[in-house]
Enzyme design. Structure first.
Site, PDB file in Angstrom:
ATOM      1  N   LYS A  11       4.412  -4.484  -2.900  1.00 54.22           N
ATOM      2  CA  LYS A  11       4.828  -3.859  -1.844  1.00 54.22           C
ATOM      3  C   LYS A  11       5.435  -4.456  -1.092  1.00 54.22           C
ATOM      4  CE  LYS A  11       3.460   1.048  -3.308  1.00 54.22           C
ATOM      5  NZ  LYS A  11       2.536   1.890  -2.277  1.00 54.22           N
ATOM      6  N   TYR A  51      10.286   7.033  -6.786  1.00 59.61           N
ATOM      7  CA  TYR A  51       9.653   8.142  -5.803  1.00 59.61           C
ATOM      8  C   TYR A  51       9.733   9.762  -5.882  1.00 59.61           C
ATOM      9  CZ  TYR A  51       6.212   4.363  -3.561  1.00 59.61           C
ATOM     10  OH  TYR A  51       5.152   3.528  -4.129  1.00 59.61           O
ATOM     11  N   PHE A  59       6.973  12.312   3.998  1.00 61.76           N
ATOM     12  CA  PHE A  59       6.796  10.724   4.662  1.00 61.76           C
ATOM     13  C   PHE A  59       7.911  10.466   3.636  1.00 61.76           C
ATOM     14  CE2 PHE A  59       3.177  12.109   1.634  1.00 61.76           C
ATOM     15  CZ  PHE A  59       3.673  11.129   0.539  1.00 61.76           C
ATOM     16  N   ARG A  87      -5.901   0.825 -11.489  1.00 64.14           N
ATOM     17  CA  ARG A  87      -5.540   2.860 -10.673  1.00 64.14           C
ATOM     18  C   ARG A  87      -7.675   2.169  -9.526  1.00 64.14           C
ATOM     19  NH1 ARG A  87      -2.173   5.882  -8.281  1.00 64.14           N
ATOM     20  NH2 ARG A  87      -3.049   7.419  -7.973  1.00 64.14           N
ATOM     21  N   THR A  93      -5.261   5.614  -1.978  1.00 67.89           N
ATOM     22  CA  THR A  93      -4.428   5.591  -1.185  1.00 67.89           C
ATOM     23  C   THR A  93      -4.641   4.716   0.185  1.00 67.89           C
ATOM     24  OG1 THR A  93      -3.218   7.340  -2.282  1.00 67.89           O
ATOM     25  CG2 THR A  93      -2.245   6.787  -0.921  1.00 67.89           C
ATOM     26  N   ARG A 104      -6.773  -2.522  -2.249  1.00 66.51           N
ATOM     27  CA  ARG A 104      -6.225  -1.694  -0.599  1.00 66.51           C
ATOM     28  C   ARG A 104      -7.550  -1.802   0.475  1.00 66.51           C
ATOM     29  NH1 ARG A 104      -3.300   3.368  -3.930  1.00 66.51           N
ATOM     30  NH2 ARG A 104      -1.491   2.382  -4.172  1.00 66.51           N
ATOM     31  N   ASN A 114       0.148   0.337   1.994  1.00 64.06           N
ATOM     32  CA  ASN A 114      -0.977   0.039   1.348  1.00 64.06           C
ATOM     33  C   ASN A 114      -0.756  -0.997   0.048  1.00 64.06           C
ATOM     34  OD1 ASN A 114       0.380   1.896  -0.227  1.00 64.06           O
ATOM     35  ND2 ASN A 114      -1.276   3.432  -0.203  1.00 64.06           N
ATOM     36  N   HIS A 117       1.451  -0.992  -5.767  1.00 68.38           N
ATOM     37  CA  HIS A 117       1.142   0.129  -6.486  1.00 68.38           C
ATOM     38  C   HIS A 117       0.909   0.360  -7.807  1.00 68.38           C
ATOM     39  CE1 HIS A 117       3.657   4.409  -8.497  1.00 68.38           C
ATOM     40  NE2 HIS A 117       3.297   2.550  -9.854  1.00 68.38           N
ATOM     41  N   GLU A 128       7.727   4.754 -15.347  1.00 68.88           N
ATOM     42  CA  GLU A 128       7.851   3.228 -14.931  1.00 68.88           C
ATOM     43  C   GLU A 128       8.685   2.096 -15.235  1.00 68.88           C
ATOM     44  OE1 GLU A 128       4.871   5.736 -11.870  1.00 68.88           O
ATOM     45  OE2 GLU A 128       4.743   3.292 -11.998  1.00 68.88           O
TER      46      GLU A 128
HETATM   47  P1  ADP Z   1      -0.640   6.655  -5.025  1.00 73.48           P
HETATM   48  O1  ADP Z   1       0.102   5.342  -5.060  1.00 73.48           O
HETATM   49  O2  ADP Z   1      -2.066   6.208  -4.517  1.00 73.48           O
HETATM   50  O3  ADP Z   1      -0.683   6.749  -7.006  1.00 73.48           O
HETATM   51  P2  ADP Z   1       0.707   8.627  -4.021  1.00 73.48           P
HETATM   52  O4  ADP Z   1       1.317   8.309  -5.227  1.00 73.48           O
HETATM   53  O5  ADP Z   1       0.794   9.719  -3.325  1.00 73.48           O
HETATM   54  O6  ADP Z   1      -0.550   7.158  -3.948  1.00 73.48           O
HETATM   55  O7  ADP Z   1       2.345   8.349  -2.606  1.00 73.48           O
HETATM   56  C1  ADP Z   1       2.931   6.976  -3.156  1.00 73.48           C
HETATM   57  C2  ADP Z   1       2.719   6.916  -1.824  1.00 73.48           C
HETATM   58  O8  ADP Z   1       3.540   7.233  -1.343  1.00 73.48           O
HETATM   59  C3  ADP Z   1       1.411   5.573  -1.077  1.00 73.48           C
HETATM   60  O9  ADP Z   1       0.574   4.739  -1.731  1.00 73.48           O
HETATM   61  C4  ADP Z   1       1.982   5.107  -0.019  1.00 73.48           C
HETATM   62  O10 ADP Z   1       2.858   4.350  -0.061  1.00 73.48           O
HETATM   63  C5  ADP Z   1       2.530   6.268   0.538  1.00 73.48           C
HETATM   64  N1  ADP Z   1       1.626   7.560   1.186  1.00 73.48           N
HETATM   65  C6  ADP Z   1       1.249   8.586   0.345  1.00 73.48           C
HETATM   66  N2  ADP Z   1       0.722   9.306   1.546  1.00 73.48           N
HETATM   67  C7  ADP Z   1       1.285   9.185   2.673  1.00 73.48           C
HETATM   68  C8  ADP Z   1       1.749   9.470   3.739  1.00 73.48           C
HETATM   69  N3  ADP Z   1       0.261  10.444   3.944  1.00 73.48           N
HETATM   70  N4  ADP Z   1       2.125   8.826   4.597  1.00 73.48           N
HETATM   71  C9  ADP Z   1       2.476   7.757   4.453  1.00 73.48           C
HETATM   72  N5  ADP Z   1       3.023   7.050   3.624  1.00 73.48           N
HETATM   73  C10 ADP Z   1       2.234   8.308   2.731  1.00 73.48           C
HETATM   74 MG    MG Z   2       0.576   8.088  -6.855  1.00 72.55          MG
END
Ligand code: ADP
Ligand code: MG
Length: 147
Positions: A11, A51, A59, A87, A93, A104, A114, A117, A128
């Protein structure tokens, strides 16, 4: 156990800090093979599609703006149980909750920025990967194809 493929994205926060090679080393050390990789500037439309499942989250706009704020590196990783292995390598996350030694925990700046992905299921991985790579751009090393 099976050979799987997963989509990884390095990212913008990690790209801006020149962390591609450090993250790729962590991937290689986890026995995952980078079988396709390219640096792209994601469009807003691509980020919206990518997304889409988060479109009702508070967010979402911030997330899309972040993902298009600099180039990213998109990759296909292949290996035994690649989806869960990656993962686990990524970590939670929220970097504050991520386990020691995870990407992370080591590199992420915040829950939003973070660093990486990784697809969260076999169905997500297939969708994806297809969003960013044609079959011709993916040359697997462990098995010819998963179909
Ligand atoms: P992951 O990437 O671990 O699968 P999610 O699918 O829940 O997590 O969320 C997608 C992405 O959205 C996260 O990797 C992060 O960049 C962003 N994100 C998730 N939760 C938050 C939050 N509370 N505030 C801001 N950004 C967030
Ligand atoms: Mg995710």
């Amino acid at each position: 156990m099976a050979i799987e493929r997963t989509l990884s994205i390095i990212k913008p926060d990690a790209i801006k800090r020149n962390l591609t090679n450090a993250i790729n080393t962590a991937i290689a050390n986890s026995d995952l093979h980078i079988i396709a990789q390219k640096r792209i500037r994601m469009t807003k439309e691509q980020a919206n599609i990518f997304y889409d499942s988060h479109k009702d989250r508070p967010f979402f706009d911030e997330l899309v703006d972040f993902m298009i704020s600099s180039p990213v590196v998109v990759q296909v990783l292949e290996g035994e149980s690649a989806i869960s292995v990656y993962r686990n390598l990524m970590g939670d996350t929220n970097p504050a909750r991520a386990a020691d030694g995870t990407i992370r925990k080591i590199f992420a700046k915040s829950i939003g920025e973070n660093s990486v992905h990784g697809s969260d299921s076999a169905v997500a991985a297939r969708v994806e990967i297809a969003q960013f790579f044609s079959d011709k751009e993916i040359v697997g090393c462990l098995r010819q194809h998963l179909e």
